[in-house]
Design a protein around this motif. Structure first.
Motif, PDB file in Angstrom:
ATOM      1  N   ARG A  17       0.663  -1.317  -0.036  1.00 58.26           N
ATOM      2  CA  ARG A  17       0.029   0.023  -0.064  1.00 58.26           C
ATOM      3  C   ARG A  17       1.087   1.224   0.154  1.00 58.26           C
ATOM      4  NH1 ARG A  17      -5.253  -0.646   1.980  1.00 58.26           N
ATOM      5  NH2 ARG A  17      -5.791  -2.877   2.549  1.00 58.26           N
ATOM      6  N   GLU A  65      -4.877   7.431   8.831  1.00 59.92           N
ATOM      7  CA  GLU A  65      -5.740   6.609   7.882  1.00 59.92           C
ATOM      8  C   GLU A  65      -5.075   5.742   7.385  1.00 59.92           C
ATOM      9  OE1 GLU A  65      -7.922   9.065   4.954  1.00 59.92           O
ATOM     10  OE2 GLU A  65      -7.735   7.034   4.023  1.00 59.92           O
ATOM     11  N   ASP A  68      -4.427   2.668   9.345  1.00 63.22           N
ATOM     12  CA  ASP A  68      -5.984   2.004   9.775  1.00 63.22           C
ATOM     13  C   ASP A  68      -6.355   1.264   8.823  1.00 63.22           C
ATOM     14  OD1 ASP A  68      -8.201   1.520  11.120  1.00 63.22           O
ATOM     15  OD2 ASP A  68      -9.364   3.242   9.951  1.00 63.22           O
ATOM     16  N   THR A  69      -6.240   1.732   7.456  1.00 63.88           N
ATOM     17  CA  THR A  69      -6.679   1.007   6.392  1.00 63.88           C
ATOM     18  C   THR A  69      -5.772  -0.190   5.976  1.00 63.88           C
ATOM     19  OG1 THR A  69      -7.189   3.131   5.197  1.00 63.88           O
ATOM     20  CG2 THR A  69      -6.974   1.330   3.850  1.00 63.88           C
ATOM     21  N   TYR A  77     -13.985   5.048  18.391  1.00 69.18           N
ATOM     22  CA  TYR A  77     -14.958   6.318  18.396  1.00 69.18           C
ATOM     23  C   TYR A  77     -15.491   6.004  19.700  1.00 69.18           C
ATOM     24  CZ  TYR A  77     -14.509   6.008  13.511  1.00 69.18           C
ATOM     25  OH  TYR A  77     -14.097   6.219  12.010  1.00 69.18           O
ATOM     26  N   GLY A  79     -17.072   8.683  21.335  1.00 72.53           N
ATOM     27  CA  GLY A  79     -18.170   9.550  21.430  1.00 72.53           C
ATOM     28  C   GLY A  79     -17.819  10.913  21.849  1.00 72.53           C
ATOM     29  N   ARG A 137     -14.024  -8.989   9.530  1.00 64.38           N
ATOM     30  CA  ARG A 137     -12.690  -8.841   9.720  1.00 64.38           C
ATOM     31  C   ARG A 137     -12.411  -8.448  11.241  1.00 64.38           C
ATOM     32  NH1 ARG A 137     -10.835  -5.999   4.293  1.00 64.38           N
ATOM     33  NH2 ARG A 137     -11.880  -4.132   5.345  1.00 64.38           N
ATOM     34  N   ASP A 138     -13.361  -7.934  11.902  1.00 66.21           N
ATOM     35  CA  ASP A 138     -13.080  -7.362  13.306  1.00 66.21           C
ATOM     36  C   ASP A 138     -14.130  -7.335  14.179  1.00 66.21           C
ATOM     37  OD1 ASP A 138     -11.346  -6.442  15.233  1.00 66.21           O
ATOM     38  OD2 ASP A 138     -10.908  -4.220  14.381  1.00 66.21           O
ATOM     39  N   HIS A 139     -14.047  -7.313  15.251  1.00 69.74           N
ATOM     40  CA  HIS A 139     -15.035  -6.977  15.943  1.00 69.74           C
ATOM     41  C   HIS A 139     -14.418  -5.863  17.531  1.00 69.74           C
ATOM     42  CE1 HIS A 139     -13.170 -10.186  18.293  1.00 69.74           C
ATOM     43  NE2 HIS A 139     -13.577  -9.492  19.533  1.00 69.74           N
ATOM     44  N   ASN A 140     -15.655  -5.322  17.700  1.00 68.56           N
ATOM     45  CA  ASN A 140     -15.535  -4.230  18.929  1.00 68.56           C
ATOM     46  C   ASN A 140     -16.713  -4.555  20.129  1.00 68.56           C
ATOM     47  OD1 ASN A 140     -13.258  -2.762  18.037  1.00 68.56           O
ATOM     48  ND2 ASN A 140     -14.674  -1.574  16.867  1.00 68.56           N
TER      49      ASN A 140
ATOM     50  N   TYR B  77     -22.034   5.393  16.979  1.00 64.06           N
ATOM     51  CA  TYR B  77     -21.032   5.887  16.048  1.00 64.06           C
ATOM     52  C   TYR B  77     -20.621   4.719  15.242  1.00 64.06           C
ATOM     53  CZ  TYR B  77     -20.989   9.109  19.878  1.00 64.06           C
ATOM     54  OH  TYR B  77     -21.469  10.064  20.945  1.00 64.06           O
ATOM     55  N   GLU B 142     -20.088  -4.819  18.253  1.00 56.27           N
ATOM     56  CA  GLU B 142     -20.167  -4.491  16.650  1.00 56.27           C
ATOM     57  C   GLU B 142     -19.346  -5.388  15.980  1.00 56.27           C
ATOM     58  OE1 GLU B 142     -19.919  -0.370  16.589  1.00 56.27           O
ATOM     59  OE2 GLU B 142     -17.918  -0.277  16.277  1.00 56.27           O
ATOM     60  N   PHE B 143     -19.587  -5.919  14.728  1.00 52.56           N
ATOM     61  CA  PHE B 143     -18.680  -6.482  13.994  1.00 52.56           C
ATOM     62  C   PHE B 143     -18.644  -5.771  12.686  1.00 52.56           C
ATOM     63  CE2 PHE B 143     -20.575  -9.855  16.486  1.00 52.56           C
ATOM     64  CZ  PHE B 143     -19.674 -10.657  16.569  1.00 52.56           C
ATOM     65  N   LEU B 144     -17.302  -5.898  12.155  1.00 46.93           N
ATOM     66  CA  LEU B 144     -16.929  -5.032  11.204  1.00 46.93           C
ATOM     67  C   LEU B 144     -16.376  -5.928  10.171  1.00 46.93           C
ATOM     68  CD1 LEU B 144     -14.640  -2.547  13.361  1.00 46.93           C
ATOM     69  CD2 LEU B 144     -17.129  -2.365  12.540  1.00 46.93           C
ATOM     70  N   GLY B 145     -16.759  -5.914   8.712  1.00 47.92           N
ATOM     71  CA  GLY B 145     -16.323  -6.647   7.993  1.00 47.92           C
ATOM     72  C   GLY B 145     -16.823  -6.293   6.419  1.00 47.92           C
TER      73      GLY B 145
END
Lengths: 162, 162
Positions: A17, A65, A68-69, A77, A79, A137-140, B77, B142-145
DNA sequence: CCTTGTAATGATATCCATTATCATTATAAA
DNA sequence: TTTATAATGATAATGGATATCATTACAAGG
């Protein structure tokens, strides 16, 4: 001896990248690797400015960025109107989630129940993939509440919306 | 017959924070109760403007903050730079979490594994309370993907940072 | 019904985090 | 070295959210 650092090994993780590995990129990644906190762009700027006064805020945003990408860091985030960043280890060694105080905004990392949580998450991911064709791909996971100080203090926040 | 609605029963849930239950408040809460989506302030404005052109955007923001602080709605968010809001039922009947596509920004609700998840969450909350004196009031998972469309399409997002 | 104190509203200005623009600098390969 | 261009940084611009403040309208007491 002037600043003369080895390029961080993680640099290879974003090899495709990126064309040039520069001082700002090294410094920002380095800072995020070392700190335990969740830093904003401005905090990073403030931390690095004494070392490298030529580094502009724009570069910080752009580099964050990029990282992160590329999956090297995570954008959070909480809030309070600004994004925060944390280093994401490749080996999941520091897998953790957040505990956010709704009053003072303090963030704690928590690491308990990793195994059960990972089982649950894995199971959920399977279902989600099957049901919605979603590739996870990820979770929070975050818990919102009152920290010890704010519980006992009973004081009101000055942060809007909290 | 001009608009003439009964005051929503939920109004009582914020009784002590509020002196007057007004049309904008009723309309905004009403809209959030009816929709399945996660709306931004501007989307709410756009949706209500035809019905009530006198309602200003400022009132939307203020009302959303009031409802959020009162625990009637939840502020989310998703990382696109604007806050979104969803109605939070008192009885946990719609307990769910989010599945966010990192490319197109689409949000899906998911509701599976509630029991296991709640067990895990409850256990975690206990530990957190004991260990850090933290009083948990809410949690987000939350799950991101990549959603199905974006997986197959393979197209690049125009959303910065995605 | 009126009056009245004040909660709530809305137009406007402002704030502040983040992005876009673009001329300049500096990196990496030839 | 030279050179093409990636990366940078100063600046302006964007946009979501908030503050200000004069105006409106609700609800309680006459």
């Amino acid at each position: 001896m002037p600043k003369k650092k080895e390029v961080h090994p993680e640099r290879t993780r974003i090899g495709d990248r990126i064309a040039r590995w520069t001082i700002p990129r090294e410094d920002i990644l380095d800072l995020l690797i070392r700190t335990q906190q969740h830093l904003t762009a401005k905090e990073i700027y403030a931390a690095l400015n004494p070392l490298n006064p030529d580094m502009g805020l724009t570069t910080i945003y752009r580099t964050l960025e990029l990282l992160d990408t590329s999956g090297l860091i995570r954008k959070i985030y909480t809030g309070d109107g600004q994004a925060r960043f944390e280093y994401k280890r490749a080996d999941h060694a520091d897998h953790h989630h957040h505990l956010i105080c709704s009053v003072c905004g303090k963030i704690l990392n928590y690491r308990d129940f990793e195994k059960e949580e990972l089982d649950l998450v894995r199971k959920t991911e399977e279902i989600l993939a099957r049901k919605h064709g979603f590739l996870i791909r990820d979770h929070n996971i975050e818990f919102l509440g009152l920290c010890g100080d704010c519980r006992s203090g009973g004081k009101r926040s000055t942060i809007p919306g909290r």
